[in-house]
Design a protein around this motif. Structure first.
Motif, mmCIF file in Angstrom:
data_model
loop_
_atom_site.group_PDB
_atom_site.id
_atom_site.type_symbol
_atom_site.label_atom_id
_atom_site.label_comp_id
_atom_site.label_asym_id
_atom_site.label_seq_id
_atom_site.Cartn_x
_atom_site.Cartn_y
_atom_site.Cartn_z
ATOM 1 N N ASN A 1 -6.845 3.321 -1.827
ATOM 2 C CA ASN A 1 -5.487 4.052 -1.858
ATOM 3 C C ASN A 1 -5.500 4.789 -3.214
ATOM 4 O O ASN A 1 -4.927 5.780 -3.153
ATOM 5 C CB ASN A 1 -4.757 2.915 -1.983
ATOM 6 C CG ASN A 1 -3.170 3.468 -1.306
ATOM 7 O OD1 ASN A 1 -2.800 4.594 -1.475
ATOM 8 N ND2 ASN A 1 -2.325 2.459 -1.045
ATOM 9 N N ILE B 1 -8.224 3.748 4.823
ATOM 10 C CA ILE B 1 -7.336 2.295 4.645
ATOM 11 C C ILE B 1 -7.183 1.752 5.716
ATOM 12 O O ILE B 1 -7.487 0.326 6.019
ATOM 13 C CB ILE B 1 -6.229 2.769 3.850
ATOM 14 C CG1 ILE B 1 -6.453 3.104 2.558
ATOM 15 C CG2 ILE B 1 -5.101 1.488 3.667
ATOM 16 C CD1 ILE B 1 -5.269 3.813 1.582
ATOM 17 N N VAL C 1 -6.091 7.844 4.154
ATOM 18 C CA VAL C 1 -5.294 6.794 4.903
ATOM 19 C C VAL C 1 -6.065 6.499 6.026
ATOM 20 O O VAL C 1 -5.902 5.250 6.430
ATOM 21 C CB VAL C 1 -3.888 7.759 5.346
ATOM 22 C CG1 VAL C 1 -3.089 6.747 6.027
ATOM 23 C CG2 VAL C 1 -3.184 8.031 4.012
ATOM 24 N N GLN D 1 0.846 -1.131 0.091
ATOM 25 C CA GLN D 1 -0.048 0.042 -0.028
ATOM 26 C C GLN D 1 0.958 1.194 0.012
ATOM 27 O O GLN D 1 0.567 2.112 -0.747
ATOM 28 C CB GLN D 1 -0.941 0.015 1.336
ATOM 29 C CG GLN D 1 -1.866 -1.134 1.209
ATOM 30 C CD GLN D 1 -2.767 -1.107 -0.012
ATOM 31 O OE1 GLN D 1 -3.320 -0.021 -0.448
ATOM 32 N NE2 GLN D 1 -3.129 -2.543 -0.690
ATOM 33 N N PHE E 1 0.683 3.997 -2.800
ATOM 34 C CA PHE E 1 0.454 5.190 -2.320
ATOM 35 C C PHE E 1 1.432 6.370 -2.873
ATOM 36 O O PHE E 1 1.371 7.464 -3.677
ATOM 37 C CB PHE E 1 0.577 5.366 -0.912
ATOM 38 C CG PHE E 1 0.199 7.015 -0.320
ATOM 39 C CD1 PHE E 1 -0.871 7.223 -0.178
ATOM 40 C CD2 PHE E 1 1.320 7.770 0.193
ATOM 41 C CE1 PHE E 1 -1.229 8.645 0.239
ATOM 42 C CE2 PHE E 1 1.024 9.024 0.401
ATOM 43 C CZ PHE E 1 -0.118 9.387 0.854
#
Length: 651
Positions: free
Chosen positions: A587, A632, A629, A543, A547
């Motif tokens: 994301n 997530i 974020v 991730q 990102f």
């Protein structure tokens, strides 16, 4: 600002090239796998330089495939043809042009202005009402269209001037528009989920079901953030004035009352009596009463039908149980069984003539070959009767069952909403409700019809996309926006977008085949497995990489280039591809919000007033990136946010 972006891009490309060079210099022997990693590096750099993604993937894939096949041109061309044919034979991609066509038609129905106005009046009492209305409008419209650029541009023309006139902070206003406009790539029906499903081999239906609650959660976090900021910093989001909250009543309603705050239901009922409706037609009053009673009638119908659905036991299940039970019964126990009687007759017909020793034609009747089965039926009648009575009694006992807890919770929540609607229904709120009926509910019906038919298994994504395109066509016609020019433009834009997606898939297929042929995938897998990562560490690493990739690349490039690298690694760490896809979809919201290639910022800058700078837009987007974020992390800590609905529907 342009110089800073240029320096950032050049620095990022330099880091990539330096990392690739150091990697190649440190190895003793450069293998085909290292050539695959070099190809991946060159593709990222070429895309950042501005080369078309699809043709860059195809070109790099063909060049390195030619090297992998020892400069065999025939094999290289065969691979290109096979990869292109495999992509074009993918049935899932048929839904892409249909959903895109639906989005362009809905966009041109011009519902967004009425939708924004009705929502900001309906939410006028909330702190930060304009920003909240902007987020809700963006969420609904982005869900219906899925076209980020169109939603951000339209809301920039409509909501940004309204928020600036109301004294809103420029970063807060810009962040609300850009973050809300990007929700279309996450909330179904989303083209991103179709592309991921086709790339990863995951069911698009399950992806749609899984992405629904994470999308709603992200939109809710946005709204909560705006309300919190408006509470803590009132000068950033001043409350609406009384003039901005005022609702103009129609002429005939003004004849009934000059007080917009008067209760509508009581006023309309009172106007039907005596001389109070002398200046207002009875037809107008009845139409208004019909609109007032509509929510209650719909709630009663939905409550009744859903209650019957969740409490009624299907009769088919009883028949199946009864049939299985009768099949398991013994031959002597249930002589009436159609499957078991013929063996009994045949055995009796073969054995009894031999024991009687008489004529083959006379003995079977005398021996009871024909008579014994009725005797057996008579003896077994009580048992058979008991079975029939039990079968008759069982459906009566099991035809209903108690309603589940979730139904009662939903019934209580929606019942409370309807009760509050009638409790506070003034003439002003009735006008707002009529505006919502004309803008919000048609879109919601279209979205729920498309998603409901997919999630409930009534239609495939392609079939639902076709019905959605028809719904968008009818919606544009109903609002008198469907002209030959609008239709031609929608078809042209749909063909352009669909061609881009299909060429991306062809380029991705060729690139992935070349990468696998060179052994790059195996090299990456060995490197990752050699790090001895746990499942949590692998998810965090993947991730973080996605990102960071969201800064220079768009979501399409990340999906088609890097997902074929990550997907084969999921089995080694026990990660569900569906769950991984939901994390990636959350994301990839950053791909539109993270500078320097934050396309949503450039869409908004193109339609914003001159005094709104790109730095202010970027500053407004940063808190919403932090919220992404957080979303997530919430999804990872509680995976059932995304997995509960697919498991409930497709277990």
């Amino acid at each position: 600002m342009i110089r800073r972006e240029l320096w950032f891009g050049l620095s990022f490309m330099a880091l990539i090239v330096i990392a690739a060079t150091v990697m190649l210099l440190r190895v003793e022997t450069i293998t085909n796998g290292h050539l695959g990693l070099l190809m991946l590096t060159l593709v990222v750099v070429a895309i950042m330089l501005g080369f078309p993604t699809a043709f860059t993937l195809m070109g790099m894939g063909m060049i390195f495939t030619w090297f992998a096949y020892d400069r065999n041109t025939t094999h290289t061309l065969d691979l290109m043809v096979q990869a292109a044919y495999k992509t074009m034979a993918n049935d899932v991609l048929i839904a892409v042009p249909l959903f895109v066509f639906m989005g362009y038609l809905v966009e041109r129905a011009n519902l967004i202005e009425t939708l924004f106005k009705s929502l900001h009046l309906a939410l006028a009492r909330l702190p930060g009402a304009l920003a909240v209305a902007t987020l809700v409008t963006c969420t609904v419209f982005a869900t219906a269209t899925g076209i980020v650029g169109a939603v951000v541009t339209l809301m920039g023309l409509l909501a940004l001037p309204a928020m600036l006139r109301a004294g809103y902070s420029i970063p807060l206003a810009a962040g609300s528009i850009t973050a809300g406009g990007c929700l279309g790539i996450l909330i179904p029906p989303s083209v991103l989920l179709i592309v991921y499903g086709a790339t990863a081999g995951v069911s698009v239906v399950q992806l749609y079901a899984g992405a629904f609650f994470p999308g709603v959660m992200l939109a809710s976090l946005y709204v909560a953030y705006v309300i919190l900021v408006a509470k803590l910093k009132p000068d950033w989001a001043p409350p609406l004035s009384a003039a901005d909250r005022a609702v103009k009543l129609p002429a005939q309603t003004q004849r009934l009352t000059a007080d917009a705050g008067r209760h509508a239901f009581a006023g309309l009922i009172g106007a039907l009596k005596g001389r109070r409706n002398a200046d207002v037609s009875t037809g107008f009053l009845l139409r208004q009463l019909f609109i007032v009673l509509l929510p209650g009638v719909l709630f009663a119908l939905l409550a009744y039908t859903s209650y019957r659905a969740v409490t009624t036991v299907a009769a088919v299940e009883q028949y199946e149980i009864q049939e299985i039970g009768s099949a398991r019964g013994g031959a002597g126990e249930a002589a009436s069984s159609g499957v078991q009687e013929p063996p009994a007759e045949s055995e009796g017909g073969l054995q009894e003539p031999a024991s009687q020793g008489q004529g083959g034609l006379a003995e079977p009747p005398g021996a009871g070959a024909v008579q014994e089965p009725p005797g057996a039926e008579t003896k077994a009648a009580p048992a058979g009767g008991a079975v029939k009575s039990e079968a008759a009694a069982a459906p009566e006992e099991a035809t209903t069952r108690p309603a589940p807890t979730w139904w009662w919770v939903c019934f209580a929540v929606f019942g409370a909403i309807v009760a509050l609607f009638y409790l506070f229904l003034s003439f002003a709120r009735l006008e707002i409700f009529k505006m919502l009926l004309a803008s919000f509910f048609p879109l919601m019906i279209l979205i729920l019809a498309v998603l409901g038919s997919i999630v409930l298994g009534l239609a495939t994504p392609t079939e639902a996309a076709a019905m959605g395109a028809l719904g968008g066509f009818l919606l544009a016609a109903a609002y008198r926006r469907l002209t030959l020019g609008v239709l031609k433009e929608s078809v042209f834009l749909t063909a352009k977008t669909s061609a881009m997606v299909c060429w991306l898939f062809v380029g991705s297929a060729i690139f992935s085949a070349a990468f696998a042929l060179l052994g790059g995938q195996q090299l990456v897998e060995e490197w990752v497995l050699g790090m001895n990562l746990t499942k949590i560490q692998f998810l965090v690493l993947s991730q973080v990489i996605i990102f960071i990739l969201g800064w220079p690349l768009e979501w399409t490039e990340i999906i088609v280039i890097f997902m074929p690298i990550f997907i084969p690694l999921l089995d080694n760490f026990g990660v569900d591809p569906l769950f991984f896809g939901l994390l990636v979809a959350l994301n990839l919201q950053t791909a539109f919000l993270s500078p320097p290639v934050a396309m949503a910022a450039f869409y908004l800058k193109g339609v914003s007033p001159p005094h709104v700078t790109l730095n202010q837009i970027f500053l407004g987007m940063l808190p919403f990136m932090g919220i992404q974020v957080l979303a997530i992390l919430l999804l990872y800590m509680w995976p059932q946010i995304g997995l509960w609905l697919p498991q409930l529907l497709y277990k």
